[in-house]
Design an enzyme around this catalytic site. Sequence first.
Site, mmCIF file in Angstrom:
data_model
loop_
_atom_site.group_PDB
_atom_site.id
_atom_site.type_symbol
_atom_site.label_atom_id
_atom_site.label_comp_id
_atom_site.label_asym_id
_atom_site.label_seq_id
_atom_site.Cartn_x
_atom_site.Cartn_y
_atom_site.Cartn_z
ATOM 1 N N CYS A 196 -35.009 -15.268 -12.575
ATOM 2 C CA CYS A 196 -33.653 -15.825 -12.624
ATOM 3 C C CYS A 196 -33.046 -15.643 -11.238
ATOM 4 O O CYS A 196 -32.941 -14.523 -10.752
ATOM 5 C CB CYS A 196 -32.859 -15.052 -13.684
ATOM 6 S SG CYS A 196 -31.126 -15.498 -13.771
ATOM 7 N N CYS A 244 -27.320 -11.304 -18.464
ATOM 8 C CA CYS A 244 -26.499 -12.483 -18.137
ATOM 9 C C CYS A 244 -25.055 -12.091 -17.903
ATOM 10 O O CYS A 244 -24.462 -11.395 -18.703
ATOM 11 C CB CYS A 244 -26.467 -13.462 -19.300
ATOM 12 S SG CYS A 244 -28.043 -14.092 -19.725
ATOM 13 N N CYS A 265 -18.725 -16.875 -7.411
ATOM 14 C CA CYS A 265 -18.576 -18.172 -8.062
ATOM 15 C C CYS A 265 -17.096 -18.480 -8.153
ATOM 16 O O CYS A 265 -16.290 -17.606 -8.456
ATOM 17 C CB CYS A 265 -19.189 -18.156 -9.467
ATOM 18 S SG CYS A 265 -19.112 -19.780 -10.280
#
Length: 363
Positions: A104, A338, A111
């Site tokens: 990943c 995540c 962001c």
Amino acid sequence: MPVNLLDFDAAGLTAFFAERGEKPFRARQVLRWLHRSGVGDFDAMTDIAKSLRETLKASATVTPPAIVADRLSEDGSRKFLFDVGAGNAVESVFIPEDDRGTLCISTQAGCALDCAFCSTGKQGFNRNLTTAEIIGQLWQVNRTLGADPKGDRIISNVVLMGMGEPLANLDNSLVALRLMLDDNAYGLSRRRVTVSTSGIVPAMDRLRDECPVALAVSLHAPDDALRDQLVPINQKYPLRELLAACRRYIERAPRDFITFEYVMLDGVNDSDAHARALLAIARQVPCKYNLIPFNPFPGSPFRRSPTPRIRRFVEILLEGGIVATTRKTRGDDIAAACGQLAGQVEDRTRRTGRRVIDIREAD
Ligand code: SAH
Ligand code: SF4
């Protein structure tokens, strides 16, 4: 300034060599050395003429981001921290499973999209990663992991699901994606490369046209009112437009479904009614659901849905004839799950007012 050859895909390398009066097959040779063999030292490229090697040494480098931390989780997942300069660091996570090994990778330092439940988003945004920094994560981890006893690569799948929004950095992500698919580089099939997006509609269309790989869409809510709050980009590209873009994408996608990711937030988006609303969405877009139990991080107001609630939610989807899986939470103990990827970001948006946030890397 020497150019970094990790910034180029096959077309870019061909142009680089053409400018120096060299034939396209040189580009192919170097591409193979760099990405198939993982060789960054020009002197080791033995089938390249010595004079050309000298030219390369004078005008080019092979510079991946440096690994500054490498931590193994109890469940076997392994987190790599990369220095990308000026106080920024990004993360990759390797997740070994019986039938595959998935890496990943990150596409941005931070962001800008500020989803309510995401640790990366809460840190603010610094900049897009370059192609060399994106593909360089794969390059470095490949070299670190080596091959299995049969000589196969250990990384069989790549997901652009780490820090950042790949479709907000599409130009650089596209070059990296082409390298992943190129038989002279990583040779992965389109089905084994997945881009995860929060739903930037025009960029989804571009990805479809230029490099359609498997697509995961971060849905997280079945209606605009809730999605506006959880995934603010929804205010710009509401569900109706997002679902239409998904249908357009499927025409070219390597799979005949979109994976919708859905974070399970206790009391927020996890009721029976929400599950039934997801069934209605599945009637509009061929899809499967991947439920992600919320991974908490310091300062977050959300809680993970209790396991029985998640089970019931899955049941409703399955009873409705929709494939639904629950993502195993991996790398919890090293904050590699995540949305927990924090890296280190010098926020330039001044949204949070914080400068450097790195709460977990210090042991
Ligand atoms: N920006 C892209 C890819 C990176 S995020 C995107 O949003 O899709 C990868 C996935 O992790 C997304 O589905 C995201 O919504 C999810 N995620 C973010 N924070 C999370 C958290 N705290 N717990 C569980 N999943 C999270
Ligand atoms: Fe960005 Fe994805 Fe996190 Fe949203 S979930 S803030 S788009 S990284």
